[in-house]
Design a protein around this motif. Structure first.
Motif, mmCIF file in Angstrom:
data_model
loop_
_atom_site.group_PDB
_atom_site.id
_atom_site.type_symbol
_atom_site.label_atom_id
_atom_site.label_comp_id
_atom_site.label_asym_id
_atom_site.label_seq_id
_atom_site.Cartn_x
_atom_site.Cartn_y
_atom_site.Cartn_z
ATOM 1 N N GLU A 69 -4.307 46.988 26.511
ATOM 2 C CA GLU A 69 -4.217 48.226 27.285
ATOM 3 C C GLU A 69 -3.038 48.177 28.249
ATOM 4 O O GLU A 69 -2.311 49.171 28.419
ATOM 5 C CB GLU A 69 -5.522 48.475 28.048
ATOM 6 C CG GLU A 69 -6.668 48.918 27.162
ATOM 7 C CD GLU A 69 -7.996 49.033 27.899
ATOM 8 O OE1 GLU A 69 -8.147 48.433 28.990
ATOM 9 O OE2 GLU A 69 -8.884 49.733 27.383
ATOM 10 N N GLU A 70 -2.815 47.014 28.879
ATOM 11 C CA GLU A 70 -1.681 46.860 29.789
ATOM 12 C C GLU A 70 -0.363 47.010 29.034
ATOM 13 O O GLU A 70 0.569 47.680 29.517
ATOM 14 C CB GLU A 70 -1.740 45.502 30.489
ATOM 15 C CG GLU A 70 -2.835 45.400 31.529
ATOM 16 C CD GLU A 70 -2.960 44.009 32.124
ATOM 17 O OE1 GLU A 70 -2.072 43.145 31.864
ATOM 18 O OE2 GLU A 70 -3.940 43.774 32.856
ATOM 19 N N ARG A 71 -0.279 46.410 27.848
ATOM 20 C CA ARG A 71 0.949 46.538 27.051
ATOM 21 C C ARG A 71 1.182 47.986 26.640
ATOM 22 O O ARG A 71 2.308 48.486 26.683
ATOM 23 C CB ARG A 71 0.864 45.657 25.807
ATOM 24 C CG ARG A 71 1.045 44.188 26.099
ATOM 25 C CD ARG A 71 0.958 43.335 24.864
ATOM 26 N NE ARG A 71 2.006 43.679 23.898
ATOM 27 C CZ ARG A 71 2.010 43.262 22.642
ATOM 28 N NH1 ARG A 71 1.043 42.489 22.197
ATOM 29 N NH2 ARG A 71 2.988 43.609 21.837
ATOM 30 N N LEU A 72 0.113 48.670 26.260
ATOM 31 C CA LEU A 72 0.229 50.071 25.863
ATOM 32 C C LEU A 72 0.678 50.926 27.039
ATOM 33 O O LEU A 72 1.567 51.779 26.892
ATOM 34 C CB LEU A 72 -1.108 50.578 25.311
ATOM 35 C CG LEU A 72 -1.146 52.021 24.831
ATOM 36 C CD1 LEU A 72 -0.134 52.227 23.706
ATOM 37 C CD2 LEU A 72 -2.542 52.398 24.374
ATOM 38 N N ASP A 73 0.111 50.697 28.207
ATOM 39 C CA ASP A 73 0.524 51.441 29.407
ATOM 40 C C ASP A 73 1.996 51.211 29.700
ATOM 41 O O ASP A 73 2.740 52.145 30.019
ATOM 42 C CB ASP A 73 -0.330 51.037 30.616
ATOM 43 C CG ASP A 73 -1.743 51.586 30.549
ATOM 44 O OD1 ASP A 73 -1.993 52.517 29.751
ATOM 45 O OD2 ASP A 73 -2.612 51.075 31.301
#
Length: 85
Positions: A69-73
């Motif tokens: 999720e952090e990478r996607l954000d």
């Protein structure tokens, strides 16, 4: 359920039976133990160890999801928007 606990429960049930009846069935405790084991075997339960393994697996998966999720954000904030593509 642990064998000692089953044996203890079976003994308590057997001891609660009046002595006259108990004398007629000299193997009552064994029968009660077998019945308890059979009935408890039908229950849908897991051991403590199995539960610990599942909790560890879930924790690892949660960490992976959070990292993704952090990478996607980061990609959404820094990369081209879907309108630019």
């Amino acid at each position: 359920m642990d064998a000692k606990k089953i044996e203890q429960i079976a003994r308590q049930i057997t001891e609660s039976i009046p002595p006259g009846v108990r004398d007629m069935a000299d193997n009552m405790e064994q029968r009660v133990k077998q019945t308890l084991q059979a009935q408890l075997g039908r229950l849908d339960v897991v051991t403590h160890e199995e539960m610990a393994v599942q909790q560890e697996l879930i924790l690892r998966l949660r960490k992976r999801v959070e990292a993704l999720e952090e990478r996607l954000d980061a990609l959404e904030q820094g990369g081209p928007s879907s309108q630019d593509v």
